[in-house]
Design a protein around this motif. Sequence first.
Motif, PDB file in Angstrom:
ATOM      1  N   GLY A 180      82.364  55.707   9.690  1.00 20.43           N
ATOM      2  CA  GLY A 180      81.317  56.491  10.336  1.00 20.43           C
ATOM      3  C   GLY A 180      81.338  57.948   9.914  1.00 20.43           C
ATOM      4  N   GLY A 181      82.545  58.508   9.736  1.00 19.99           N
ATOM      5  CA  GLY A 181      82.655  59.891   9.277  1.00 19.99           C
ATOM      6  C   GLY A 181      82.111  60.058   7.874  1.00 19.99           C
ATOM      7  N   PHE A 182      82.368  59.077   7.009  1.00 22.40           N
ATOM      8  CA  PHE A 182      81.817  59.124   5.653  1.00 22.40           C
ATOM      9  C   PHE A 182      80.298  59.095   5.680  1.00 22.40           C
ATOM     10  CE2 PHE A 182      79.954  56.405   2.318  1.00 22.40           C
ATOM     11  CZ  PHE A 182      80.049  57.294   1.252  1.00 22.40           C
ATOM     12  N   VAL A 183      79.727  58.210   6.491  1.00 20.45           N
ATOM     13  CA  VAL A 183      78.273  58.101   6.579  1.00 20.45           C
ATOM     14  C   VAL A 183      77.673  59.425   7.029  1.00 20.45           C
ATOM     15  CG1 VAL A 183      76.358  56.968   7.762  1.00 20.45           C
ATOM     16  CG2 VAL A 183      78.337  55.626   7.032  1.00 20.45           C
ATOM     17  N   ARG A 184      78.237  59.993   8.064  1.00 15.27           N
ATOM     18  CA  ARG A 184      77.722  61.261   8.600  1.00 15.27           C
ATOM     19  C   ARG A 184      77.841  62.385   7.572  1.00 15.27           C
ATOM     20  NH1 ARG A 184      76.848  63.134  13.812  1.00 15.27           N
ATOM     21  NH2 ARG A 184      76.941  65.409  14.006  1.00 15.27           N
ATOM     22  N   ASN A 185      78.993  62.478   6.932  1.00 19.60           N
ATOM     23  CA  ASN A 185      79.212  63.552   5.964  1.00 19.60           C
ATOM     24  C   ASN A 185      78.282  63.410   4.762  1.00 19.60           C
ATOM     25  OD1 ASN A 185      80.950  65.864   4.967  1.00 19.60           O
ATOM     26  ND2 ASN A 185      81.234  64.397   3.317  1.00 19.60           N
ATOM     27  N   GLU A 186      78.093  62.178   4.278  1.00 15.65           N
ATOM     28  CA  GLU A 186      77.214  61.974   3.124  1.00 15.65           C
ATOM     29  C   GLU A 186      75.783  62.364   3.460  1.00 15.65           C
ATOM     30  OE1 GLU A 186      74.385  59.845   0.500  1.00 15.65           O
ATOM     31  OE2 GLU A 186      74.667  59.598   2.669  1.00 15.65           O
ATOM     32  N   ALA A 187      75.309  61.968   4.626  1.00 13.88           N
ATOM     33  CA  ALA A 187      73.945  62.302   5.023  1.00 13.88           C
ATOM     34  C   ALA A 187      73.777  63.810   5.180  1.00 13.88           C
ATOM     35  CB  ALA A 187      73.588  61.591   6.330  1.00 13.88           C
ATOM     36  N   LEU A 188      74.780  64.469   5.769  1.00 16.62           N
ATOM     37  CA  LEU A 188      74.719  65.917   5.962  1.00 16.62           C
ATOM     38  C   LEU A 188      74.753  66.644   4.624  1.00 16.62           C
ATOM     39  CD1 LEU A 188      74.644  68.189   8.026  1.00 16.62           C
ATOM     40  CD2 LEU A 188      77.138  68.122   8.121  1.00 16.62           C
ATOM     41  N   LEU A 189      75.592  66.189   3.715  1.00 14.92           N
ATOM     42  CA  LEU A 189      75.687  66.814   2.396  1.00 14.92           C
ATOM     43  C   LEU A 189      74.375  66.668   1.635  1.00 14.92           C
ATOM     44  CD1 LEU A 189      77.326  68.165   0.149  1.00 14.92           C
ATOM     45  CD2 LEU A 189      78.140  65.890  -0.529  1.00 14.92           C
ATOM     46  N   MET A 190      73.808  65.466   1.638  1.00 15.78           N
ATOM     47  CA  MET A 190      72.547  65.251   0.939  1.00 15.78           C
ATOM     48  C   MET A 190      71.428  66.090   1.549  1.00 15.78           C
ATOM     49  SD  MET A 190      73.123  63.240  -1.600  1.00 15.78           S
ATOM     50  CE  MET A 190      74.714  64.113  -1.724  1.00 15.78           C
ATOM     51  N   ALA A 191      71.421  66.222   2.856  1.00 16.75           N
ATOM     52  CA  ALA A 191      70.406  67.034   3.532  1.00 16.75           C
ATOM     53  C   ALA A 191      70.552  68.501   3.151  1.00 16.75           C
ATOM     54  CB  ALA A 191      70.514  66.871   5.044  1.00 16.75           C
ATOM     55  N   ASP A 192      71.791  69.003   3.116  1.00 13.53           N
ATOM     56  CA  ASP A 192      72.025  70.404   2.772  1.00 13.53           C
ATOM     57  C   ASP A 192      71.656  70.680   1.318  1.00 13.53           C
ATOM     58  OD1 ASP A 192      72.843  70.972   5.312  1.00 13.53           O
ATOM     59  OD2 ASP A 192      74.988  70.995   4.859  1.00 13.53           O
ATOM     60  N   LEU A 193      72.010  69.759   0.420  1.00 14.84           N
ATOM     61  CA  LEU A 193      71.670  69.947  -0.985  1.00 14.84           C
ATOM     62  C   LEU A 193      70.161  69.934  -1.194  1.00 14.84           C
ATOM     63  CD1 LEU A 193      74.377  67.750  -2.765  1.00 14.84           C
ATOM     64  CD2 LEU A 193      74.216  70.240  -2.749  1.00 14.84           C
ATOM     65  N   ALA A 194      69.489  69.006  -0.520  1.00 17.44           N
ATOM     66  CA  ALA A 194      68.030  68.934  -0.643  1.00 17.44           C
ATOM     67  C   ALA A 194      67.377  70.210  -0.121  1.00 17.44           C
ATOM     68  CB  ALA A 194      67.501  67.717   0.110  1.00 17.44           C
ATOM     69  N   ALA A 195      67.905  70.742   0.977  1.00 15.51           N
ATOM     70  CA  ALA A 195      67.361  71.986   1.536  1.00 15.51           C
ATOM     71  C   ALA A 195      67.594  73.151   0.588  1.00 15.51           C
ATOM     72  CB  ALA A 195      67.998  72.268   2.897  1.00 15.51           C
ATOM     73  N   ALA A 196      68.767  73.194  -0.058  1.00 16.30           N
ATOM     74  CA  ALA A 196      69.061  74.268  -1.003  1.00 16.30           C
ATOM     75  C   ALA A 196      68.135  74.204  -2.205  1.00 16.30           C
ATOM     76  CB  ALA A 196      70.521  74.180  -1.439  1.00 16.30           C
ATOM     77  N   VAL A 197      67.896  72.996  -2.706  1.00 19.86           N
ATOM     78  CA  VAL A 197      66.975  72.832  -3.839  1.00 19.86           C
ATOM     79  C   VAL A 197      65.570  73.265  -3.447  1.00 19.86           C
ATOM     80  CG1 VAL A 197      65.852  71.126  -5.328  1.00 19.86           C
ATOM     81  CG2 VAL A 197      68.329  71.038  -4.981  1.00 19.86           C
ATOM     82  N   ALA A 198      65.141  72.879  -2.245  1.00 20.59           N
ATOM     83  CA  ALA A 198      63.805  73.249  -1.782  1.00 20.59           C
ATOM     84  C   ALA A 198      63.655  74.764  -1.691  1.00 20.59           C
ATOM     85  CB  ALA A 198      63.517  72.599  -0.432  1.00 20.59           C
ATOM     86  N   ARG A 199      64.699  75.443  -1.208  1.00 19.74           N
ATOM     87  CA  ARG A 199      64.641  76.902  -1.094  1.00 19.74           C
ATOM     88  C   ARG A 199      64.581  77.572  -2.461  1.00 19.74           C
ATOM     89  NH1 ARG A 199      68.521  75.967   3.022  1.00 19.74           N
ATOM     90  NH2 ARG A 199      70.214  76.482   1.580  1.00 19.74           N
ATOM     91  N   SER A 200      65.176  76.931  -3.463  1.00 20.40           N
ATOM     92  CA  SER A 200      65.191  77.534  -4.802  1.00 20.40           C
ATOM     93  C   SER A 200      63.829  77.482  -5.476  1.00 20.40           C
ATOM     94  CB  SER A 200      66.224  76.812  -5.680  1.00 20.40           C
ATOM     95  OG  SER A 200      65.740  75.525  -6.083  1.00 20.40           O
ATOM     96  N   GLY A 201      62.975  76.588  -5.018  1.00 22.81           N
ATOM     97  CA  GLY A 201      61.664  76.441  -5.625  1.00 22.81           C
ATOM     98  C   GLY A 201      61.676  75.651  -6.915  1.00 22.81           C
TER      99      GLY A 201
END
Length: 261
Positions: A168-189
Amino acid sequence: MTDTSGDGGGTGLPASIEAAWGLRDRPAKGPKPGLSLERIVAAAVALAAAEGLGAVSMGRVAKELGVSTMSLYRYVAAKDELYILMQEAVVGMPPEPPGPDADWREATAAWASAQREVFHRNLWALRIPISGPPATPNSVAWWDQGLAALEGTGLDEGDKISVIMLVGGFVRNEALLMADLAAAVARSGAGPEEAMRGWANTVKRLADPARYPSVAKLMESAAMFEPDEPGSDFAFGLETILDGVEALIRRRGGAGPCAAG
């Protein structure tokens, strides 16, 4: 089932959480006709989905519902309680597990993948602080299904809960990491590939290969830029963890892959 004093009764849980278990009656009358715990939670979920968890406050939810902030406290005593109820609402009950012929790996992988889908549909829920073990009906149902996936492995109850916490910790961490990376890419334009190449060029300029030889080797390889199938990192991580669980089962004297229950 008529005590609505909010003291948590004999369970030690807040009144709003006891209500989720059906142990308390909802208030029959509210400060405004039609106000209910369900409406409060739904408004908070809609707000979090639109603007993020940080936008959720008792005052803002009250404004969305057109009521006074104080009127909400008849139903939920604090924002932390509201968070738990919001999570309970979006998590829902787990889907039906694989059939009785499924082995523990298939059952555990299905459980993990279903959790991941919930998180990816409700990324804001990943920002809710973990305040303790599962204590609401849906969260306990997910916990129960995860444990049931390991029946027949020979693991004792302590090992089972450790495995469930690990997966469960792996699932949560992977989803959070992917969400943060996607948000960072979106902010970069930039697009994902462009953003990755920009990062790699920055690292190449700043990281002296004599000091960071392994990073330099990675930057010179194609590994960082080869397109992956959607979900491939999750699948790799989950399979690797389950390989470790299988080794644990064998070490404990179990039979490795076997029926889930």
